[in-house]
Design an enzyme around this catalytic site. Sequence first.
Site, short mmCIF file in Angstrom:
data_model
loop_
_atom_site.label_atom_id
_atom_site.label_comp_id
_atom_site.label_asym_id
_atom_site.label_seq_id
_atom_site.Cartn_x
_atom_site.Cartn_y
_atom_site.Cartn_z
N ASN A 110 96.32 81.16 22.64
CA ASN A 110 95.53 80.51 21.56
C ASN A 110 95.35 81.25 20.43
OD1 ASN A 110 92.51 81.34 21.39
ND2 ASN A 110 93.18 81.89 23.35
N PHE A 114 87.69 81.39 16.91
CA PHE A 114 86.15 81.11 16.85
C PHE A 114 85.68 79.95 16.22
CE2 PHE A 114 84.83 86.15 17.18
CZ PHE A 114 85.70 86.10 18.53
N SER A 174 88.61 89.40 20.50
CA SER A 174 89.19 88.34 20.23
C SER A 174 90.54 88.85 19.29
CB SER A 174 88.65 87.30 19.58
OG SER A 174 89.61 86.40 19.00
N ASN A 176 92.22 87.03 17.06
CA ASN A 176 92.08 86.07 16.35
C ASN A 176 91.26 86.00 15.14
OD1 ASN A 176 94.41 84.75 17.93
ND2 ASN A 176 92.61 84.07 19.17
N THR A 177 90.44 87.31 15.06
CA THR A 177 89.58 87.40 13.98
C THR A 177 90.03 88.86 13.48
OG1 THR A 177 87.72 85.93 14.74
CG2 THR A 177 87.17 87.83 13.24
N LYS A 216 82.53 92.77 25.94
CA LYS A 216 83.93 92.27 26.41
C LYS A 216 85.03 92.91 25.86
CE LYS A 216 86.42 88.13 27.40
NZ LYS A 216 86.20 86.66 27.48
N ASN A 245 89.94 90.14 27.73
CA ASN A 245 90.06 89.07 26.76
C ASN A 245 91.74 88.87 27.21
OD1 ASN A 245 90.04 87.24 24.69
ND2 ASN A 245 88.19 88.25 24.13
C1 LIG Z 1 91.59 78.61 24.47
C2 LIG Z 1 90.89 79.93 24.65
C3 LIG Z 1 89.97 80.25 24.05
C4 LIG Z 1 89.23 81.39 24.10
N1 LIG Z 1 88.15 81.90 23.29
C5 LIG Z 1 87.44 82.58 23.93
C6 LIG Z 1 86.11 82.96 22.98
O1 LIG Z 1 85.65 82.16 22.32
N2 LIG Z 1 85.37 84.18 23.20
C7 LIG Z 1 86.06 84.84 24.46
O2 LIG Z 1 85.22 86.07 24.55
N3 LIG Z 1 86.93 84.73 25.07
C8 LIG Z 1 87.82 83.57 24.82
N4 LIG Z 1 88.95 83.25 25.38
C9 LIG Z 1 89.40 84.40 26.30
C10 LIG Z 1 88.99 84.05 28.03
O3 LIG Z 1 87.43 83.91 28.18
C11 LIG Z 1 89.39 85.03 28.99
O4 LIG Z 1 88.87 86.23 28.76
C12 LIG Z 1 90.89 85.03 28.89
O5 LIG Z 1 91.71 83.77 28.65
C13 LIG Z 1 91.63 85.66 30.21
O6 LIG Z 1 91.17 84.85 31.25
P1 LIG Z 1 92.20 83.65 32.11
O7 LIG Z 1 93.68 84.54 32.04
O8 LIG Z 1 91.53 83.28 33.06
O9 LIG Z 1 92.41 82.69 30.92
C14 LIG Z 1 89.68 82.23 25.32
C15 LIG Z 1 90.74 81.96 25.86
C16 LIG Z 1 91.36 80.58 25.70
C17 LIG Z 1 92.49 80.40 26.78
#
Ligand SMILES: Cc1cc2nc3c(=O)[nH]c(=O)nc-3n(C[C@H](O)[C@H](O)[C@H](O)COP(=O)(O)O)c2cc1C
Length: 341
Positions: A110, A114, A174, A176-177, A216, A245
Amino acid sequence: MYSLARSLLFRLDAETAHGVALKGLDLAGRLGLAEQLGGGRVEDPVELMGLRFPNRVGLAAGLDKNADHLDVLGALGFGFVEVGTVTPRPQDGNPRPRLFRLPEAGALINRMGFNNAGVDHLIARVRASRYDGVIGINIGKNLATPVERAVDDYLTCLRKVHDLAHYITVNLSSPNTPGLRNLQFGEHLDGLLGALRGEGNRLDRQTGRRVPLAVKIAPDMSAEEVGLVARALEANAIDAVIATNTTVAREAVAGLSHADEQGGLSGRPVFEPSNTIILELRRWLPGMPIIGVGGIDSGEAALAKRAAGADLVQLYSGFIYRGPKLVGECARALKARFAGQ
Ligand SMILES: Cc1cc2nc3c(=O)[nH]c(=O)nc-3n(C[C@H](O)[C@H](O)[C@H](O)COP(=O)(O)O)c2cc1C
């Protein structure tokens, strides 16, 4: 049942499917079916950061960025729900498409950036919700705010959410920022954490309510860098760390369709890298609560995350691939192996 829903949802573009699934969950919630979908609520209480968690399995940030679905997500049986990342002002995020499935790898990429309706909207939604469990609120900075002024955005969000959050997560990870991840290092980190800790303490005193601060972090760090982060967390009396993350690494998915999309990779490929970070953090921070997240897609994977050193775990990509019953499966596995520890 979820496998049928999933085969329909996976025909849609990933972000559209995401929206449809959440609407479906809202409906299931209104029909009183949420607890059943989550595989049954698991009572496995644990006290950490001065909070009582009914079980160790939480929802990771990013799925409910605006706290629009708190009631149903809470009803699925999560021990805690983290909403956000939220920024001071609303922002659109990156242009679509910005969310991609890599089903062969049980992964997602992704670059949402934000996208969120702003902190005031999130506050109104939390206030309107009936959810009475543990809420983490994850805060970030607007794209338009220069990285040198990031602290202002984090402080704005901290002040606004302090009243409502059970814990507050400072998201520094993140991909992405642009520039955000640089805040994890050196004097940036100490300056930011010092300012947030100071303001957090002031608000705690003013309100008579202590709200723990969690940070985080990203999985893309050397052992030495993890050590430096750990020292900064300790020096600034941060209450917990969330690891991790998404990753910017792509080796694990090389050759798969969408593997070269920009953004953060999550799901199964981030499981081991995030466990490595957790093991390293635990070595440096024997007493600090660690929330382990990254690639949990089964009860067994939740157990491995706990064995690496996580006190609590969070789900995101596994929840998309396996559906809500993963919540109960993980909570039951952790209860059976670790109850009372
Ligand atoms: C579509 C998407 C959006 C995410 N948005 C955020 C976010 O806004 N803030 C954040 O701290 N982590 C965000 N994450 C990261 C997740 O909270 C998590 O840390 C990461 O995906 C690893 O866990 P997973 O393998 O179970 O997905 C996002 C992940 C995905 C897939």
